[in-house]
Motif scaffolding. Structure first.
Motif, mmCIF file in Angstrom:
data_model
loop_
_atom_site.group_PDB
_atom_site.id
_atom_site.type_symbol
_atom_site.label_atom_id
_atom_site.label_comp_id
_atom_site.label_asym_id
_atom_site.label_seq_id
_atom_site.Cartn_x
_atom_site.Cartn_y
_atom_site.Cartn_z
ATOM 1 N N TRP A 40 0.829 -1.209 0.000
ATOM 2 C CA TRP A 40 0.000 0.000 0.000
ATOM 3 C C TRP A 40 0.860 1.254 0.000
ATOM 4 N N ASN A 41 1.945 1.248 0.767
ATOM 5 C CA ASN A 41 2.832 2.408 0.815
ATOM 6 C C ASN A 41 3.480 2.643 -0.551
ATOM 7 N N ARG A 44 0.894 4.107 -2.908
ATOM 8 C CA ARG A 44 0.612 5.506 -2.588
ATOM 9 C C ARG A 44 1.704 6.413 -3.161
ATOM 10 N N ARG A 45 2.975 6.002 -2.975
ATOM 11 C CA ARG A 45 4.072 6.823 -3.494
ATOM 12 C C ARG A 45 4.041 6.898 -5.015
ATOM 13 N N LYS A 47 1.357 6.610 -6.954
ATOM 14 C CA LYS A 47 0.210 7.441 -7.338
ATOM 15 C C LYS A 47 0.525 8.921 -7.145
ATOM 16 N N GLU A 48 1.183 9.270 -6.045
ATOM 17 C CA GLU A 48 1.555 10.669 -5.811
ATOM 18 C C GLU A 48 2.520 11.152 -6.880
#
Length: 65
Positions: A40-41, A44-45, A47-48
């Motif tokens: 998940w981390n 997230r990175r 996607k950012e």
């Protein structure tokens, strides 16, 4: 002489199947949870980073001076 009794008792005791299954499930769930949190981390990175590229705030092209 008591150490001999303890050693022979430990050698004769059969492993508890239910206890071993519980230990295995617990370790497996903990390891799976940690792996999922890592995934998940990383998502997230990524996607950012893609969002910043689309907005034009960052670029992957090196600017020449």
């Amino acid at each position: 002489m008591s150490s001999h009794k303890i050693a022979s008792h430990a050698a004769r005791a059969s492993p508890s199947v239910v206890k071993e299954i519980c230990y295995g499930l617990t370790i497996g769930l903990i390891a799976g949870g940690l792996w999922k949190m890592h995934h998940w981390n990383y998502q997230r990175r990524t996607k950012e980073f893609c969002d910043l590229l689309e907005k034009g705030e960052i670029s992957v092209v090196v600017e020449e001076d």
